[in-house]
Design a protein around this motif. Structure first.
Motif, PDB file in Angstrom:
ATOM      1  N   HIS A  12      10.726 -11.604 -34.040  1.00 37.89           N
ATOM      2  CA  HIS A  12      10.837 -13.000 -33.660  1.00 37.89           C
ATOM      3  C   HIS A  12      12.129 -13.569 -34.223  1.00 37.89           C
ATOM      4  N   SER A  13      12.808 -14.341 -33.409  1.00 34.59           N
ATOM      5  CA  SER A  13      14.060 -14.947 -33.844  1.00 34.59           C
ATOM      6  C   SER A  13      13.803 -15.989 -34.921  1.00 34.59           C
ATOM      7  N   GLN A  33      26.410 -17.478 -19.582  1.00 32.27           N
ATOM      8  CA  GLN A  33      25.106 -17.145 -19.011  1.00 32.27           C
ATOM      9  C   GLN A  33      25.193 -15.882 -18.161  1.00 32.27           C
ATOM     10  N   VAL A  80      21.893 -15.586 -27.508  1.00 38.63           N
ATOM     11  CA  VAL A  80      20.854 -14.698 -28.027  1.00 38.63           C
ATOM     12  C   VAL A  80      20.719 -13.463 -27.146  1.00 38.63           C
ATOM     13  N   VAL A  97      18.108 -11.438 -25.088  1.00 44.94           N
ATOM     14  CA  VAL A  97      16.797 -11.604 -24.484  1.00 44.94           C
ATOM     15  C   VAL A  97      16.247 -10.217 -24.191  1.00 44.94           C
ATOM     16  N   THR A  98      15.062  -9.942 -24.707  1.00 47.44           N
ATOM     17  CA  THR A  98      14.459  -8.621 -24.516  1.00 47.44           C
ATOM     18  C   THR A  98      13.351  -8.674 -23.482  1.00 47.44           C
ATOM     19  N   ASP A  99      12.995  -7.512 -22.979  1.00 48.85           N
ATOM     20  CA  ASP A  99      11.799  -7.345 -22.168  1.00 48.85           C
ATOM     21  C   ASP A  99      10.678  -7.093 -23.166  1.00 48.85           C
ATOM     22  N   GLU A 104       6.204 -18.685 -28.474  1.00 47.56           N
ATOM     23  CA  GLU A 104       7.618 -18.706 -28.090  1.00 47.56           C
ATOM     24  C   GLU A 104       8.066 -20.057 -27.560  1.00 47.56           C
ATOM     25  N   TYR A 105       7.182 -20.755 -26.868  1.00 49.37           N
ATOM     26  CA  TYR A 105       7.486 -22.082 -26.348  1.00 49.37           C
ATOM     27  C   TYR A 105       6.306 -22.981 -26.661  1.00 49.37           C
ATOM     28  N   GLN A 116      12.344 -14.226 -14.723  1.00 51.01           N
ATOM     29  CA  GLN A 116      12.629 -14.884 -15.994  1.00 51.01           C
ATOM     30  C   GLN A 116      14.138 -15.013 -16.096  1.00 51.01           C
ATOM     31  N   THR A 117      14.618 -16.218 -15.900  1.00 50.38           N
ATOM     32  CA  THR A 117      16.059 -16.453 -16.009  1.00 50.38           C
ATOM     33  C   THR A 117      16.301 -17.653 -16.903  1.00 50.38           C
ATOM     34  N   TYR A 118      17.519 -17.782 -17.341  1.00 53.05           N
ATOM     35  CA  TYR A 118      17.917 -18.898 -18.175  1.00 53.05           C
ATOM     36  C   TYR A 118      19.201 -19.508 -17.617  1.00 53.05           C
TER      37      TYR A 118
END
Length: 168
Positions: A2-3, A35, A72, A74-76, A110-111, A161-163
């Protein structure tokens, strides 16, 4: 896994509450470049947006310092040992803040989002397996003072899952 550097956004750009930094077109272009590839060299970003490498470096640092963005990895979750994800809707009696703060402190959450509608809070949870998820919901979330009810939505398959919303 965890970050430790968790970002908290208290300013709401829709309502104008809190302080929100102004972002110009060049900064948006820098964000878009990052991005697409968070490891893109500042020199390449500078060439794309019309700034020097040093100017890009300064702008990126300012965006990081202001909390506008994070850089950051981002992992699966599946590939790093987290086989169960769920969204949990939570109804709370009384003040939401203490419950939201307690959830924010849990590594599996996480959120954590305060919402209007059927639930007071929505929480995305990432766990190792079903037993871990059950433990988090049953022994840690449901026992929090003020939690009235929970409803779990277990992820069967993650399709997107995108940012990338930062520059739309």
């Amino acid at each position: 896994m965890h970050s430790e550097g968790v970002a908290s956004r208290s300013a709401d750009p829709r309502t104008g509450t809190g302080s929100s930094p102004t972002i110009d077109a060049v900064s948006l272009a820098i964000i878009k470049q990052l991005q697409e590839d968070g490891r893109r060299p500042y020199a390449a970003i500078g060439k794309a947006v019309g700034l020097s490498e040093a100017a890009v470096r300064q702008r990126v640092q300012k965006l990081l310092d202001q909390g506008v963005m994070q850089i950051v990895a981002v992992t699966d979750p599946l590939t790093v040992g987290f086989r169960r994800q769920a969204m949990v809707g939570i109804n709370v009696e009384g003040d939401l803040d203490p419950v939201a703060e307690a959830l924010t402190a849990m590594a599996e959450c996480e959120y954590v989002v305060m919402t209007a509608g059927s639930f007071d809070l929505m929480v995305e949870i990432v766990c190792e397996d079903d037993d871990h998820l059950l433990d988090v919901i049953n022994k840690r979330i449901r026992t929090l003072p003020g939690v009235r009810s929970t409803e779990s939505f277990v992820y069967l398959k993650l399709k997107k899952q995108t940012y990338m919303w930062g520059t739309r």
